[in-house]
Design an enzyme around this catalytic site. Structure first.
Site, mmCIF file in Angstrom:
data_model
loop_
_atom_site.group_PDB
_atom_site.id
_atom_site.type_symbol
_atom_site.label_atom_id
_atom_site.label_comp_id
_atom_site.label_asym_id
_atom_site.label_seq_id
_atom_site.Cartn_x
_atom_site.Cartn_y
_atom_site.Cartn_z
ATOM 1 N N GLU A 98 -11.088 3.820 6.566
ATOM 2 C CA GLU A 98 -10.086 4.783 7.053
ATOM 3 C C GLU A 98 -10.859 5.954 7.652
ATOM 4 O O GLU A 98 -10.849 7.069 7.137
ATOM 5 C CB GLU A 98 -9.191 5.257 5.895
ATOM 6 C CG GLU A 98 -7.980 6.083 6.339
ATOM 7 C CD GLU A 98 -7.214 6.678 5.153
ATOM 8 O OE1 GLU A 98 -7.685 6.584 4.003
ATOM 9 O OE2 GLU A 98 -6.143 7.276 5.391
ATOM 10 N N ASP A 127 2.151 6.798 2.360
ATOM 11 C CA ASP A 127 2.776 7.956 1.713
ATOM 12 C C ASP A 127 4.010 8.384 2.500
ATOM 13 O O ASP A 127 4.035 9.488 3.056
ATOM 14 C CB ASP A 127 1.785 9.125 1.673
ATOM 15 C CG ASP A 127 0.496 8.770 0.964
ATOM 16 O OD1 ASP A 127 0.498 8.747 -0.275
ATOM 17 O OD2 ASP A 127 -0.492 8.480 1.660
ATOM 18 N N ARG A 154 -3.965 20.098 4.132
ATOM 19 C CA ARG A 154 -2.541 20.281 3.894
ATOM 20 C C ARG A 154 -1.950 19.122 3.084
ATOM 21 O O ARG A 154 -1.068 19.303 2.245
ATOM 22 C CB ARG A 154 -1.792 20.430 5.226
ATOM 23 C CG ARG A 154 -1.907 21.818 5.844
ATOM 24 C CD ARG A 154 -1.074 22.846 5.075
ATOM 25 N NE ARG A 154 0.269 22.344 4.793
ATOM 26 C CZ ARG A 154 1.280 22.383 5.642
ATOM 27 N NH1 ARG A 154 1.141 22.962 6.813
ATOM 28 N NH2 ARG A 154 2.453 21.870 5.304
ATOM 29 N N HIS A 161 -6.143 0.066 4.643
ATOM 30 C CA HIS A 161 -6.344 0.537 6.020
ATOM 31 C C HIS A 161 -7.262 -0.376 6.839
ATOM 32 O O HIS A 161 -6.819 -1.094 7.696
ATOM 33 C CB HIS A 161 -6.843 1.985 6.069
ATOM 34 C CG HIS A 161 -5.840 2.951 5.530
ATOM 35 N ND1 HIS A 161 -4.647 3.186 6.160
ATOM 36 C CD2 HIS A 161 -5.845 3.702 4.395
ATOM 37 C CE1 HIS A 161 -3.953 4.073 5.445
ATOM 38 N NE2 HIS A 161 -4.648 4.396 4.368
ATOM 39 N N HIS A 199 0.850 -1.202 0.000
ATOM 40 C CA HIS A 199 0.000 0.000 0.000
ATOM 41 C C HIS A 199 0.880 1.244 0.000
ATOM 42 O O HIS A 199 1.263 1.758 1.062
ATOM 43 C CB HIS A 199 -0.945 0.002 1.209
ATOM 44 C CG HIS A 199 -1.968 1.103 1.171
ATOM 45 N ND1 HIS A 199 -3.324 0.877 1.177
ATOM 46 C CD2 HIS A 199 -1.837 2.455 1.103
ATOM 47 C CE1 HIS A 199 -3.975 2.020 1.130
ATOM 48 N NE2 HIS A 199 -3.091 3.003 1.100
ATOM 49 N N HIS A 257 1.474 4.969 -2.351
ATOM 50 C CA HIS A 257 0.934 5.820 -3.420
ATOM 51 C C HIS A 257 2.043 6.373 -4.307
ATOM 52 O O HIS A 257 3.141 6.685 -3.830
ATOM 53 C CB HIS A 257 0.092 6.942 -2.821
ATOM 54 C CG HIS A 257 -1.190 6.454 -2.237
ATOM 55 N ND1 HIS A 257 -2.334 6.285 -2.976
ATOM 56 C CD2 HIS A 257 -1.504 6.050 -0.974
ATOM 57 C CE1 HIS A 257 -3.298 5.815 -2.206
ATOM 58 N NE2 HIS A 257 -2.818 5.664 -0.977
ATOM 59 N N ASP A 258 1.684 6.498 -5.588
ATOM 60 C CA ASP A 258 2.632 6.893 -6.633
ATOM 61 C C ASP A 258 3.447 8.157 -6.333
ATOM 62 O O ASP A 258 4.636 8.210 -6.596
ATOM 63 C CB ASP A 258 1.886 7.055 -7.969
ATOM 64 C CG ASP A 258 0.610 7.904 -7.841
ATOM 65 O OD1 ASP A 258 0.254 8.283 -6.701
ATOM 66 O OD2 ASP A 258 -0.026 8.168 -8.880
#
Lengths: 511, 511
Positions: free
Chosen positions: A354, A437, A201, A379, A106, A108-109
């Site tokens: 999540e 991330d 943010r 999650h 898991h 993210h790009d």
């Protein structure tokens, strides 16, 4: 005089040994011990049998963990931004870094690579323009011509010119860095007082890096760099949630999703050729859950097409973005039924649960993910509050992708000992540990999340067997087919044995 | 064209309805709905059938809860000290106050009464002396003569004289109040940065009030006042953990435990006579878990004796104090086996699992409490991380006494939605809600804890049936015998029906 009778012991029925005199009962220490052992064997890795070398390493590990637990500042109880240095400097972390952790399922790009690389390398390239939005964020673009102004953003600055003008480029770089990640040296509780602020943010940071990483030459290098960072952290396989964004060239030309997917495939092949003990990458195409039905339908159609055209690298489909403000899975049920209706295979890897809201429409995502036959659950933070979904997940072997640092930074939980995965691991619920991330959270690879999971979830109960089980889970619950899994496991086992041999005896001269 | 076939639905087996054309499968909305209903019915109170009046009240309740959830500051996610005013001023809280909540099964003897009463009433009595310890705490004594100096404490001040001397008695009273409770208007995260600090201040506060409440005339009145506060909060029955401390008279004479227990009995009888819809009190004798074996053995002996002599009021035995720094239950196994060895009935009500440490000796307390056949478990916060203990607790019907505000203030959990009882209530694990030491936390009675449990644990999923089940649990899991329970339930039902009738339609003219 108090002769104990040895009786057959059946959990939950015979709790007591009887004293000969009087037929009265007190707890039998042997029965107690059997229950303690039973509970220990139920946890993730509780049934793993360690060989002699592994046992020696386990002894070292336990000692290290006792040191972590004895600290006045217990890192899993602290916000990761404050705990990072403590973790990084611990012997436990060094060991976890060296450990072959299997796959990261898991990730993210656009948050795989240390922000430092973007700031020090990418933003220093020629023809990099930057503007300041009126929401205190920044945007970038590479362009051979002076770019068109963006709405709600200052006029573009050529970064090279700006850096020549400012007195202190370090200040400027720090300012840029601060916009590309959530990580901060300030008090995170003050900077991010609630989920709304931190999510805002978070999304602003993605928009800030967008123009940097979707520039074709950077895009390739970014992914290569991402693979490098995970590889150095002893991760051998990745499943990347990718938006497959439009990638642009210096002259403004853009590429389609197939091009982007092919780029992932090419870079992976190159990297694997250069690093034979790296196993590979697969891509899960994602679309934002804030989108409307027709956009999601289109994304599902595209995913089916890509799945057909790139069966090796394409793993499946998912929806991303904050669940609480996005649309529930059930809202997209028509789109999500398309593959089945057409008899086309498109595995799902849904983010679900999540959230800390209970009883909302979004709170049904876990059940719906399972009803749509999801391969794993991203999650699954809320799973322990959903006994039916929990049982389905267990029975169907649908693993949760647990991302401890992400859940803490995004303000679902403060003290990671309260993370629901602590309970799930105590009963060996199918799950893997991932980092979501890492660049956004000031982490990297998987080791920081493994630290939190190993020290924070299991306390003194988890052991080398738990770590081994987590690594194996990350291959067993991957989207790889059976024969690929066997290959990957063989590769992993070789690295694992080497790791155990090299670390089982402790540092030289320190025994 | 896509005709659905209705198939028998078996959870975990047939997850899908088949489409006639092609034999392909998509989730069936009716099956989905049946799973959602199944999950809803599994929660605490999920099987309660509401009558028409109750349904009307439930509709009001749901509306109130939606208002609470929609708040920017969601009280269960905040520290109780900051949330108290928000809670107190909510319509939900007013309703919960009026609701007959049954019994409070986990309340400590010296933290039942609003501190205001101690400050404004008790400390203003004649012959009240106070000294200041060198740990920034205070001590009190009532005495007909000038009392002997205490070690590590300033010379005694007669409070009457001190108040006459100081310019501002309000300041002095505030200072005293601050020493008698943990509650503060300052930022609780700053004042109590970790468990060590908050537990230290907690124990200091008990020592501060000690001399006030163990003075015989105050002792009676304190308990009467405690009953009054719980009664006003619509609690009809109490099980009080009591140290049965030595009670003193003005001339220094002291009374033994039997006297103290008898006083509890007398005051309860008086109170029940004056308030026929109050059901009564039972006492659980407690000893500090920091004590050594011989002290605990002696306490068990004393408990057996009192259990024999005062069978009506004595409910059983427990150990108190911070688990993490105290001795584990297993350490006291010989003492705790005495009643069984002698064939004497002494029910146990052990605190266990009030910890976030995992894998320590103390972390076995849950299992050991169950092996020693405990009647209930105080807190059981760690139960979800102990699958064997959890299953035993469920099978044996050993209820947890869940005290949400206590667990938050004592720093086991920040956001109460992460309290493990949220998961336990989703599967109707046996439990009751209690308030532990309401005066220490600036709470009172049970309503604040019911608010946290009802709004924080269940979210929008819990309903009037959940509250009804929690109230009934508090009688069913009490130490009352079967016929007493029936009586208590009848009394409760009468009050419940009245409550439902009076509140089901909403405030007059506000429909």
């Amino acid at each position: 005089k108090q002769l104990m009778l040895d009786r057959p012991l059946v959990a939950g029925v015979c709790l007591f040994m009887c004293l000969l005199a009087g037929g009265l009962c007190i707890p039998d220490p042997r029965y107690r011990e059997s229950l303690i052992q039973e509970e220990a064997s139920m946890q993730t890795g509780g049934q793993v049998v360690l060989n002699e070398k592994e046992k020696r390493l386990d002894t070292r590990l336990l000692k290290m963990k006792q040191d972590e637990v004895a600290r006045a500042d217990f890192p899993p109880a602290m916000h990761f931004f404050k705990a990072r240095d403590l973790i990084r400097n611990s012997p436990m972390f060094s060991l976890l870094q060296k450990m072959p952790k299997g796959g990261a399922l898991h990730v993210h790009d656009l948050a795989m690579v240390d922000i430092e690389w973007l700031v020090k390398n990418v933003t220093y390239r020629p023809l990099c323009y930057m503007c300041f939005t009126n929401t205190q964020s920044i945007r970038f673009i590479f362009s051979s011509q002076w770019p068109e102004p963006l709405p709600n953003c200052s006029p573009w600055n050529l970064l090279e010119t700006l850096r020549a003008k400012v007195v202190n480029t370090t200040d400027l770089d720090n300012r840029i860095r601060g916009k590309l990640t959530l990580f901060t040296d300030l008090d995170p509780e003050k900077v991010y007082p609630n989920q709304d602020v931190v999510w805002d943010r978070f999304e602003q940071a993605f928009m800030s890096m967008w123009g940097l990483v979707t520039y074709a030459p950077v895009f390739r290098e970014y992914f290569y760099q991402g693979l490098t960072e995970f590889y150095k952290d002893n991760v051998m396989y990745l499943e990347v949630r990718a938006l497959l964004p439009e990638i642009y060239e210096l002259d403004g030309r853009t590429h389609d999703k197939a091009w982007t997917l092919k780029t992932y495939q090419d870079v992976t092949r190159q990297f694997t050729a250069e690093h034979p003990d790296f196993f590979g990458t697969r891509i899960i195409l994602t679309v934002h859950r804030g989108a409307n039905s027709s956009v999601v339908t289109e994304a599902v159609e595209e995913a089916m097409k890509l799945q057909r055209d790139f069966p090796d690298i394409m793993a499946g489909f998912d929806l991303v973005g904050r669940e609480d403000v996005g649309r529930p899975l059930w809202y997209f049920r028509d789109a999500l039924s398309l593959p089945t209706e057409r008899g086309v295979e498109l595995p799902f890897f849904f983010h679900a649960g999540e959230t800390d809201l209970q009883g909302t429409d979004v709170d049904q995502n876990l059940l719906d993910a399972l009803l749509f036959n999801t391969s794993r659950i991203g999650h699954g933070y809320a799973l322990v509050r959903h006994p039916v979904a929990k049982e389905l997940s267990r029975k169907k072997g649908v693993a949760l992708e647990v991302c401890p640092i992400s859940n803490q930074v995004m303000k679902l939980v403060t003290d990671l000992r309260n993370h629901p995965a602590a309970a799930l691991m105590s009963e060996n619920h199918p799950l893997v540990i991932s980092s979501d991330d890492p660049a956004m959270f000031g982490a990297s690879g998987l080791s920081y999340d493994f630290y939190e999971a190993f020290v924070g979830f299991g306390g003194l109960r988890s052991h080398l067997g738990s770590l081994k089980a987590l690594a194996i889970n990350s291959i067993r619950y991957s989207s790889l087919n059976a024969s690929q899994q066997e290959k990957a496991l063989t590769l992993w086992q070789r690295r694992w044995d080497k790791f155990v041999s090299e670390n089982g005896l402790g540092p030289k001269h320190h025994n």
